[in-house]
Design a protein around this motif. Structure first.
Motif, short mmCIF file in Angstrom:
data_model
loop_
_atom_site.label_atom_id
_atom_site.label_comp_id
_atom_site.label_asym_id
_atom_site.label_seq_id
_atom_site.Cartn_x
_atom_site.Cartn_y
_atom_site.Cartn_z
N UNK A 1 0.63 -1.51 0.07
CA UNK A 1 0.42 0.55 0.29
C UNK A 1 0.98 1.01 -0.27
N UNK A 2 2.14 2.00 0.87
CA UNK A 2 2.66 2.97 0.92
C UNK A 2 3.67 2.33 -0.57
N UNK A 3 4.49 1.17 -0.91
CA UNK A 3 4.68 1.61 -2.14
C UNK A 3 4.16 2.01 -3.35
N UNK A 4 2.60 1.96 -3.46
CA UNK A 4 1.36 2.05 -4.20
C UNK A 4 1.50 3.76 -4.45
N UNK A 5 0.96 4.40 -3.17
CA UNK A 5 1.08 6.46 -3.09
C UNK A 5 3.04 6.33 -3.09
N UNK A 6 3.54 5.78 -3.04
CA UNK A 6 5.31 6.44 -3.66
C UNK A 6 5.51 6.54 -5.31
N UNK A 7 4.99 5.61 -5.72
CA UNK A 7 5.09 5.39 -6.93
C UNK A 7 3.78 5.87 -7.57
N UNK A 8 2.86 6.75 -7.56
CA UNK A 8 2.36 7.66 -7.50
C UNK A 8 2.19 9.16 -7.57
N UNK A 9 3.92 9.21 -6.76
CA UNK A 9 3.87 10.61 -6.52
C UNK A 9 4.84 11.47 -7.97
N UNK B 1 5.81 16.01 -3.22
CA UNK B 1 5.00 14.61 -2.75
C UNK B 1 5.71 14.32 -1.49
N UNK B 2 7.07 14.20 -1.35
CA UNK B 2 6.79 13.85 -0.45
C UNK B 2 7.48 14.89 0.67
N UNK B 3 7.93 16.83 0.46
CA UNK B 3 7.36 16.74 1.28
C UNK B 3 6.08 17.34 2.32
N UNK B 4 5.26 17.24 0.97
CA UNK B 4 4.15 17.02 1.61
C UNK B 4 3.55 15.74 2.44
N UNK B 5 3.72 15.07 2.18
CA UNK B 5 4.03 13.53 2.86
C UNK B 5 4.66 13.80 4.32
N UNK B 6 6.09 14.24 4.32
CA UNK B 6 6.44 14.17 5.36
C UNK B 6 6.15 15.41 6.81
N UNK B 7 5.36 16.19 5.60
CA UNK B 7 4.52 17.38 6.77
C UNK B 7 3.70 16.66 7.10
#
Length: 642
Positions: free
Chosen positions: A211-219, A281-287
């Motif tokens: 599930x996490x990998x799915x959304x990593x690829x969608x970034x 996307x990663x910055x948004x996810x981190x926040x």
């Protein structure tokens, strides 16, 4: 194509599927065809949607049936059935589930509890507290008890892991449903996860990785970095609260894959073009993740009663090289006597793929590589780099061929004292290799089922190879055995007449990882809400190890040790004035109001000597009362042991 490449028609070569983030068929209408789509009735659309969901339904049911088959021993009688190999961890997670109801009904802190280890309490953020599960399943826990919630979560974890991998493989990698099903079933029920089904609700949550990998690829999707980043951030927070160590491994694997893929010449330019969107996307996810996890992260790293490391020996909890070629205990091969005893315990058989599967994966990868173009080889190279890195790291800080250490240092030696790595067990890194193997198996099966081979013999050889590699690994159900039932003293609430609200009450022997009855019986009272009691000791991770490291449970006091020896070894120690004085000190320290001994007690790993406990308690505390199926000794403030 790499994971965030431009969309295009799928290549006739099978391995092109690995490179596409999403396989999109683009069909241009011929000049003679009408530009308007044909009219479709509502019934036809409904039937089409049903057909499109039918494979998902079949896979979901198959995964659930297989998971129920694995856990059927617990379902038969959740109240008095326990996982034979790991009653202690089962009791801990049942306690956590009971505490979830207590948290909601009393407004308690979900990350720190005073209900266990009186008077100090326990930092639950530093333990595997599965907070999201405790909240989501609190209605079931309240209505049916922590025992039922435990087996329900365990079953859904196994089924959900296989189903999540199926969806991930179908979405990104393969065309053929059977190939995706094979990969999903393998990943969800691989030997390492079957092994962790012996009590670990955190590690059986293998669905977190796909599930996490799915959304990593969608970034990489242009224009959707906010949405994708927010969803990924929420998933990170959920994953941390359920399986923090597994989430850490998933993040490491993602980082290794993306770094390798981005640096290879064939895909470097495309990675550079996608970098701004991915970083946003990663910055948004981190926040989002930091916002949701601010308090639990503080409690985990700097809250009261924190510690460094876990107290587990990382040299011991690492894979021997031979373990990758051996068969697991709970498998068809294991039932035929082809198992092994290389693991630290039956819950940590984290690789154990068997020699045929190891050979099959190598042959399959070489086959995929030979048919791949340069860009696609970048993706394959990144995938196999992940597998090799985690294979080496799982071997731990010092090489073992079988069980003995060889004196040859390995890369994990440089990592073992770093933050996060100091709390990880190297052997569990092999669970990442499960995902790599599952992807390779699914990709190869897709090619075999979708493309013609030179001859019938080729199909036969591949089919035989899959059967030889996978059939011996087919899992067997979890072994269960009887455990002591909840005594009427607890079940009927009789204890309320002898202990004040939030007063301290304990079983004999005191609750530890080896003697968990008292901890789980307290869990059942917490699940019913209302008046509660606290317990001394318990099974948890807390400070107390050497050099600030963690240890299992509380530091033993004299009275703890007195009853532990009686229960575990059957040793009846003559009680003298020294023992009585130490007991007075210990009772005052715990503020203990009463202790009780049930007619039936269960050890986590062996039978307990109940008669020795009764003799010791009577010698120390005098004659007991008989109440609600237990022997009860009241310990009033100011009243000394005899």
């Amino acid at each position: 194509m790499p994971p965030w490449g431009k969309k295009r028609l799928p290549s006739p070569e099978f391995t092109g599927r690995l490179a596409n983030v999403r396989l999109v068929s683009v069909v241009e209408a011929a000049p003679s065809e009408s530009a308007e789509p044909p009219a479709v009735s509502g019934g036809a659309r409904a039937r089409a949607r049903l057909r499109s969901w039918r494979p998902n339904l079949v896979m979901g049911v198959a995964s659930l049936v297989l998971a129920a088959y694995m856990t059927n021993g617990l379902w038969r009688d959740p109240a008095t059935s326990a996982i034979a190999e790991n009653k202690g961890d089962q009791a801990f997670f049942e306690w956590i589930l009971g505490y979830g109801v207590y948290t909601l009904s009393h407004g308690a802190d979900p990350f720190y509890t005073w209900m266990m280890n009186a008077p100090l309490g326990v930092n639950l953020a530093a333990n595997t507290s599965i907070t999201v599960y405790t909240v989501l399943f609190s209605p079931l826990t309240f209505l049916a008890g922590p025992q039922v919630s435990f087996v329900a979560i365990l079953t859904l974890n196994l089924a959900g892991s296989a189903f999540a991998w199926w969806l991930f493989l179908r979405r990104y990698l393969v065309r053929n449903p059977a190939a995706a099903a094979l990969g999903g079933i393998f990943c969800g029920f691989a030997p390492g996860f079957v092994s962790h089904a012996n009590g670990h609700l955190n590690w059986t949550a293998g669905w977190v990785a796909p599930v996490v990998l799915w959304w990593v690829l969608k970034l990489r999707e242009p224009g959707h970095w906010i949405r994708n980043g927010v969803v990924l951030g929420v998933l990170i927070a959920v994953g941390f609260s359920i399986a923090a160590e597994g989430l850490f491994f998933t993040a490491l694997a993602s980082g290794v894959f993306l770094a390798v893929w981005s640096l290879l010449p064939a895909t470097r330019q495309e990675a550079r073009a996608a970098l701004p969107t991915v970083l946003a996307g990663l910055v948004t996810a981190a926040v989002i993740a930091l916002g949701l996890l601010m308090y639990p992260l503080y409690m985990h790293f700097d809250g009261p009663r924190t510690f460094t490391g876990t107290g587990f020996n990382q040299f011991y909890y690492s894979e021997g090289l031979a373990a990758y070629f051996e068969y697991p205990t709970r498998s068809i091969a294991g039932s035929l006597g082809w198992g092994n005893d290389l693991a630290p315990n039956a819950t940590e058989e984290t690789s154990y793929f068997g020699a045929p599967l190891m050979v099959l994966v190598v042959v399959a990868f070489v086959t995929l590589w030979r048919r791949a173009e340069a860009g696609r080889r970048s993706t394959l190279a990144a995938l196999m780099t992940v597998g090799l890195v985690f294979f080496v790291l799982s071997l731990g800080p010092e090489l073992k061929i079988f069980k003995p250490l060889t004196g040859i240092w390995l890369p994990y030696q440089a990592l073992m004292h770093l933050p996060l790595f100091d709390s990880a067990l190297p052997a569990r890194l092999a669970l990442v290799v499960v995902g790599v193997f599952g992807i390779v198996l699914a990709l190869t099966a897709d090619r075999l089922l979708s493309e013609p081979l030179p001859s019938v013999t080729s199909h036969t050889v591949w089919a035989a190879g899959y059967a030889l590699a996978l059939l011996p690994l087919f899992p067997l159900p979890i072994v269960t055995e009887h455990r002591a039932p909840e005594p009427a003293f607890i079940a009927d609430g009789i204890w309320r007449d002898y202990v004040s609200d939030n007063g301290v009450l304990s079983t004999l022997p005191f609750a530890t990882t080896d003697m968990a009855d008292g901890q789980r019986w307290q869990a059942y009272t917490m699940a019913r809400a209302g008046k509660q009691f606290r317990i001394p000791d318990g099974y948890f991770l807390g400070p107390g190890g050497p050099d600030g490291t963690g240890q299992i449970g509380a530091s033993a006091r004299n009275t703890d040790w007195l009853f532990f020896r009686a229960a575990f070894y059957g040793y009846v120690q003559p009680i003298d004035d020294f023992d009585r004085e130490r007991a007075r000190e210990d009772f005052r320290y715990w503020n203990l109001e009463a202790v009780f001994l049930a007619d039936d007690i269960t050890g986590s790993h062996s039978q307990l000597y109940r008669s020795a406990v009764e003799i010791t308690a009577t010698d120390l505390l005098g004659q007991p009362e008989r109440v609600g199926g237990v022997l009860l000794w009241r310990i009033r403030p100011g009243v000394d042991p005899q």
